[in-house]
Design an enzyme around this catalytic site. Structure first.
Site, PDB file in Angstrom:
ATOM      1  N   ASP A   1      -5.665  -0.639  -1.603  1.00  0.00           N
ATOM      2  CA  ASP A   1      -6.512  -1.536  -2.412  1.00  0.00           C
ATOM      3  C   ASP A   1      -7.764  -1.992  -1.704  1.00  0.00           C
ATOM      4  O   ASP A   1      -7.893  -1.912  -0.479  1.00  0.00           O
ATOM      5  CB  ASP A   1      -5.709  -2.776  -2.785  1.00  0.00           C
TER       6      ASP A   1
ATOM      7  N   GLY B   1       0.767  -1.250   0.000  1.00  0.00           N
ATOM      8  CA  GLY B   1       0.000   0.000   0.000  1.00  0.00           C
ATOM      9  C   GLY B   1       0.794   1.295   0.000  1.00  0.00           C
ATOM     10  O   GLY B   1       0.322   2.314  -0.500  1.00  0.00           O
TER      11      GLY B   1
ATOM     12  N   PHE C   1     -13.740   2.985   4.560  1.00  0.00           N
ATOM     13  CA  PHE C   1     -12.751   2.186   3.843  1.00  0.00           C
ATOM     14  C   PHE C   1     -12.329   2.938   2.590  1.00  0.00           C
ATOM     15  O   PHE C   1     -13.148   3.262   1.741  1.00  0.00           O
ATOM     16  CB  PHE C   1     -13.288   0.797   3.490  1.00  0.00           C
ATOM     17  N   VAL C   2     -11.029   3.234   2.506  1.00  0.00           N
ATOM     18  CA  VAL C   2     -10.534   4.052   1.397  1.00  0.00           C
ATOM     19  C   VAL C   2      -9.652   3.237   0.447  1.00  0.00           C
ATOM     20  O   VAL C   2      -9.025   2.255   0.858  1.00  0.00           O
ATOM     21  CB  VAL C   2      -9.746   5.282   1.921  1.00  0.00           C
TER      22      VAL C   2
ATOM     23  N   LYS D   1      -6.769   6.484  10.825  1.00  0.00           N
ATOM     24  CA  LYS D   1      -8.172   6.395  11.240  1.00  0.00           C
ATOM     25  C   LYS D   1      -8.178   6.191  12.751  1.00  0.00           C
ATOM     26  O   LYS D   1      -8.288   5.053  13.232  1.00  0.00           O
ATOM     27  CB  LYS D   1      -8.833   5.175  10.577  1.00  0.00           C
TER      28      LYS D   1
ATOM     29  N   GLU E   1       4.172   3.923   6.028  1.00  0.00           N
ATOM     30  CA  GLU E   1       2.944   3.116   5.964  1.00  0.00           C
ATOM     31  C   GLU E   1       1.865   3.859   5.187  1.00  0.00           C
ATOM     32  O   GLU E   1       1.843   5.094   5.188  1.00  0.00           O
ATOM     33  CB  GLU E   1       2.431   2.876   7.391  1.00  0.00           C
ATOM     34  N   ASP E   2       0.980   3.099   4.575  1.00  0.00           N
ATOM     35  CA  ASP E   2      -0.130   3.746   3.874  1.00  0.00           C
ATOM     36  C   ASP E   2      -1.175   4.272   4.853  1.00  0.00           C
ATOM     37  O   ASP E   2      -1.565   5.429   4.803  1.00  0.00           O
ATOM     38  CB  ASP E   2      -0.771   2.785   2.847  1.00  0.00           C
TER      39      ASP E   2
ATOM     40  N   ASP F   1      -4.841   1.840  10.929  1.00  0.00           N
ATOM     41  CA  ASP F   1      -6.249   1.574  11.204  1.00  0.00           C
ATOM     42  C   ASP F   1      -6.369   1.114  12.663  1.00  0.00           C
ATOM     43  O   ASP F   1      -6.439   1.950  13.558  1.00  0.00           O
ATOM     44  CB  ASP F   1      -6.698   0.512  10.181  1.00  0.00           C
TER      45      ASP F   1
HETATM   46  P1  IMP Z   1      -4.120  -2.122  10.957  1.00  0.00           P
HETATM   47  O1  IMP Z   1      -3.173  -3.207  11.364  1.00  0.00           O
HETATM   48  O2  IMP Z   1      -5.541  -2.446  11.349  1.00  0.00           O
HETATM   49  O3  IMP Z   1      -3.715  -0.749  11.457  1.00  0.00           O
HETATM   50  O4  IMP Z   1      -4.209  -2.121   9.399  1.00  0.00           O
HETATM   51  C1  IMP Z   1      -3.200  -1.665   8.627  1.00  0.00           C
HETATM   52  C2  IMP Z   1      -3.306  -2.160   7.222  1.00  0.00           C
HETATM   53  O5  IMP Z   1      -4.647  -2.519   6.839  1.00  0.00           O
HETATM   54  C3  IMP Z   1      -2.920  -1.031   6.300  1.00  0.00           C
HETATM   55  O6  IMP Z   1      -1.536  -1.015   6.119  1.00  0.00           O
HETATM   56  C4  IMP Z   1      -3.696  -1.367   5.053  1.00  0.00           C
HETATM   57  O7  IMP Z   1      -2.947  -2.251   4.252  1.00  0.00           O
HETATM   58  C5  IMP Z   1      -4.960  -2.036   5.555  1.00  0.00           C
HETATM   59  N1  IMP Z   1      -6.084  -1.078   5.650  1.00  0.00           N
HETATM   60  C6  IMP Z   1      -6.633  -0.552   6.763  1.00  0.00           C
HETATM   61  N2  IMP Z   1      -7.629   0.292   6.476  1.00  0.00           N
HETATM   62  C7  IMP Z   1      -7.702   0.326   5.126  1.00  0.00           C
HETATM   63  C8  IMP Z   1      -8.529   1.068   4.203  1.00  0.00           C
HETATM   64  O8  IMP Z   1      -9.408   1.866   4.543  1.00  0.00           O
HETATM   65  N3  IMP Z   1      -8.281   0.828   2.887  1.00  0.00           N
HETATM   66  C9  IMP Z   1      -7.333  -0.039   2.438  1.00  0.00           C
HETATM   67  N4  IMP Z   1      -6.530  -0.721   3.270  1.00  0.00           N
HETATM   68  C10 IMP Z   1      -6.718  -0.546   4.601  1.00  0.00           C
HETATM   69 MG    MG Z   2      -0.401  -1.554   4.574  1.00  0.00          MG
END
Ligand code: IMP
Ligand code: MG
Length: 179
Positions: free
Chosen positions: A164, A49, A157-158, A136, A104-105, A108
């Site tokens: 993606d 991402g 969700f973006v 987020k 990081e992209d 979440d």
């Molecule tokens: P986390 O571990 O829940 O913080 O998730 C991180 C990863 O989930 C990110 O690096 C993304 O690859 C994916 N992700 C979380 N939210 C989104 C979204 O809204 N769109 C696309 N990918 C997401």
């Molecule tokens: Mg990611």
């Protein structure tokens, strides 16, 4: 083997357009260089991402910059987290004594970033910071430190600009929301 889902019929609605993305990324690059004025900055791109974010970030950074890539997954093919983080590609070179920025992209739940910060900190970098394009905060399950945040967004969700939905939409030049 990877299977690619058929492209869903809807077109994402623009949330952050190209101009907003570029302006913010220029500012982030300057902020990082301001905090680390001398020496080499080592950026670690979290695949897949963050690849476009990394590309735009380094094109706007002055001085010595090196890059490396890591991949991990906490998501399946859909939009909900499995809660489990798995490292699928490790770095090519060590980070001991380096000034490292995790790129990081999106943050979440924070589980992926927390995991990455733990394993990278254990390798003895001189400094370890994190830059994420999107955050987020309302979705956090764990409190993680993010030093540079491009945009704080609501719980939507973006996709686009590297992000993606089932491997689709990474090529969009903007951040969009799937309605
Ligand atoms: P986390 O571990 O829940 O913080 O998730 C991180 C990863 O989930 C990110 O690096 C993304 O690859 C994916 N992700 C979380 N939210 C989104 C979204 O809204 N769109 C696309 N990918 C997401
Ligand atoms: Mg990611």
């Amino acid at each position: 083997m990877l299977r690619f889902a058929a492209m869903p019929p809807t077109s994402p609605t623009v949330l952050i357009d190209q101009d907003e993305l570029s302006a913010r990324i220029v500012a982030l690059a300057q902020e990082i260089r301001h905090d680390l004025p001398a020496g080499q900055v080592h950026l670690i791109c979290v695949l897949k991402g963050a690849f476009l974010f990394l590309g735009d970030l380094i094109r706007n950074m002055e001085g010595h910059v090196t890059i490396d890539f890591m991949a991990c997954s906490s998501y399946g093919a859909g939009t909900s987290s499995s809660g489990e983080v798995r490292l699928s590609k490790d770095l090519d070179v060590g980070i001991e004594g380096r000034d490292v920025i995790i790129v990081e992209d999106i943050v979440d739940t924070g589980l992926t970033l927390h995991y990455l910060q733990e394993i990278l900190q254990a390798r003895g970098p001189r400094s370890l910071r994190t830059a994420c394009l999107l955050s987020k905060p309302s979705r956090r399950k764990i409190d993680v430190k993010v030093d540079y945040i491009g945009f704080t967004i609501e719980d939507k969700f973006v996709v686009g600009y590297g992000l993606d939905y089932s491997e689709q939409y990474r090529n969009l030049p903007y951040i969009g929301v799937l309605d």
